[in-house]
Design an enzyme around this catalytic site. Structure first.
Site, PDB file in Angstrom:
ATOM      1  N   THR A   1      44.525  48.880  44.152  1.00  0.00           N
ATOM      2  CA  THR A   1      45.865  49.422  44.310  1.00  0.00           C
ATOM      3  C   THR A   1      46.707  48.650  45.315  1.00  0.00           C
ATOM      4  O   THR A   1      46.165  47.966  46.194  1.00  0.00           O
ATOM      5  CB  THR A   1      45.762  50.892  44.778  1.00  0.00           C
ATOM      6  N   GLY A   2      48.005  48.779  45.185  1.00  0.00           N
ATOM      7  CA  GLY A   2      48.909  48.250  46.189  1.00  0.00           C
ATOM      8  C   GLY A   2      48.998  49.154  47.410  1.00  0.00           C
ATOM      9  O   GLY A   2      49.526  48.763  48.451  1.00  0.00           O
TER      10      GLY A   2
ATOM     11  N   LYS B   1      45.208  41.146  42.985  1.00  0.00           N
ATOM     12  CA  LYS B   1      44.134  41.982  42.429  1.00  0.00           C
ATOM     13  C   LYS B   1      43.126  41.131  41.658  1.00  0.00           C
ATOM     14  O   LYS B   1      41.925  41.401  41.674  1.00  0.00           O
ATOM     15  CB  LYS B   1      44.719  43.075  41.539  1.00  0.00           C
TER      16      LYS B   1
ATOM     17  N   ASP C   1      48.795  49.030  34.613  1.00  0.00           N
ATOM     18  CA  ASP C   1      50.048  49.287  33.896  1.00  0.00           C
ATOM     19  C   ASP C   1      51.223  48.417  34.316  1.00  0.00           C
ATOM     20  O   ASP C   1      52.188  48.291  33.587  1.00  0.00           O
ATOM     21  CB  ASP C   1      50.457  50.759  34.069  1.00  0.00           C
TER      22      ASP C   1
ATOM     23  N   ASN D   1      51.804  43.930  38.966  1.00  0.00           N
ATOM     24  CA  ASN D   1      50.811  43.588  39.984  1.00  0.00           C
ATOM     25  C   ASN D   1      49.375  43.779  39.481  1.00  0.00           C
ATOM     26  O   ASN D   1      48.423  43.390  40.159  1.00  0.00           O
ATOM     27  CB  ASN D   1      51.036  44.387  41.275  1.00  0.00           C
TER      28      ASN D   1
ATOM     29  N   ASP E   1      43.737  50.601  38.561  1.00  0.00           N
ATOM     30  CA  ASP E   1      44.959  50.829  39.323  1.00  0.00           C
ATOM     31  C   ASP E   1      45.154  52.337  39.526  1.00  0.00           C
ATOM     32  O   ASP E   1      44.602  53.149  38.769  1.00  0.00           O
ATOM     33  CB  ASP E   1      46.144  50.231  38.547  1.00  0.00           C
ATOM     34  N   ILE E   2      45.939  52.716  40.521  1.00  0.00           N
ATOM     35  CA  ILE E   2      46.141  54.148  40.782  1.00  0.00           C
ATOM     36  C   ILE E   2      47.425  54.675  40.147  1.00  0.00           C
ATOM     37  O   ILE E   2      47.393  55.456  39.201  1.00  0.00           O
ATOM     38  CB  ILE E   2      46.129  54.432  42.301  1.00  0.00           C
ATOM     39  N   ASP E   3      48.582  54.249  40.677  1.00  0.00           N
ATOM     40  CA  ASP E   3      49.852  54.821  40.242  1.00  0.00           C
ATOM     41  C   ASP E   3      50.255  54.297  38.871  1.00  0.00           C
ATOM     42  O   ASP E   3      50.345  53.098  38.649  1.00  0.00           O
ATOM     43  CB  ASP E   3      50.939  54.524  41.284  1.00  0.00           C
TER      44      ASP E   3
END
Length: 266
Positions: A43-44, A193, A216, A219, A9-11
């Site tokens: 990522t979203g 995901k 984290d 999602n 994941d990114i954020d």
């Protein structure tokens, strides 16, 4: 069995609280790719919000729009996608209006909102990802605009109240997940995901027990549960920590680097 694919994941995961890619995380990812491990950002964010990172890290694939799309990171070629139909889009927007929350939706290159009183969270999403945003009346949203994902957005207490009123049949029809306290993503039922991890792993002839996923937020839960090793960040929400096989340090403590060092790098 060794790990051959890591989805990140990114954020809140890859990036620290200042939205920075630290040198420690970048170095660990580079070491993993040199060893032949496929590192994939999941990522979203829309494609435009991922390109700089995948280019900096020299990655081959990316999972975008919260699992609705899998793309070649170099060419942006769409390998797999699960968009919403025009009727889906209309039904989701109508429900958002009935629930009294703001709404926006995204296609390949733009975000659309029917809200004249532009939400601060639409502005936040546009600023974070770099995606252009346009006001567009629902009557102007023609079927040729391919919607990849939609989002109900509002202050946390308003959004949570709205979520409690979403009809069961609506939840059965779509993939619905919170990606932030003020974002509720509503997507094609196959767009998660976790499903994207399965699809990409199959495409690469990698078994799920050779996959590690790091995240984290809610999602990320489906890919944490899907992967052979699901890793929760130290700053993850409780549900992700409960589902994970391992817990790493927080995103401000280079948690991705720690996870790769512990469970991937040889």
């Amino acid at each position: 069995m060794s790990i051959k694919l890591v989805t990140i994941d990114i954020d809140g995961t890859l990036l620290n609280s200042n939205k920075e890619l630290t040198s420690e995380v970048k170095t660990a990812i580079k070491k993993a790719t040199v060893q032949g491990v496929n590192i994939v950002l999941a990522t979203g964010r829309p494609t435009i919000g991922v390109l700089d990172l995948v280019k900096e890290l020299e990655l081959d694939f990316m999972i975008t729009y919260n699992g609705a799309m899998i793309q070649n990171a170099g060419t942006e070629e769409v390998l797999i996608e699960h968009p919403l139909s025009h009727d889906d889009f209309l039904d989701i927007e109508l429900l958002a209006r009935k629930l009294g929350v703001h709404f926006h939706a995204q296609d390949y290159s733009r975000m659309y909102t029917p809200n004249r009183d532009l939400s601060e969270y639409t502005i936040h999403e546009a600023t974070l990802t770099g995606i252009p945003v346009s006001y567009r009346a629902i009557s102007e949203m023609t079927p040729d605009i391919k919607i990849i994902k939609s989002m109900m957005i509002d202050k946390e207490e308003i959004l949570d109240e709205a979520i409690s009123k979403i009809p069961t049949d609506f939840s059965d029809r779509f993939a619905i997940v919170k990606s932030a306290p003020f974002y509720l993503e509503v997507l094609n039922k196959q767009a998660t995901k976790g499903e994207a991890v399965k699809e990409l792993a199959a495409k690469l002839n990698i078994t799920l027990d050779e996959v590690m996923a790091i995240g984290d937020n809610e999602n990320d839960l489906s890919m944490i549960e899907t992967a052979g090793i699901g890793v929760a960040m130290g700053n993850a929400v409780p549900s992700v920590k409960e589902a994970a096989n391992q817990i790493t340090t927080s995103n401000d403590e280079h948690g991705v680097a720690h996870a790769l060092t512990q469970w991937v790098l040889k």
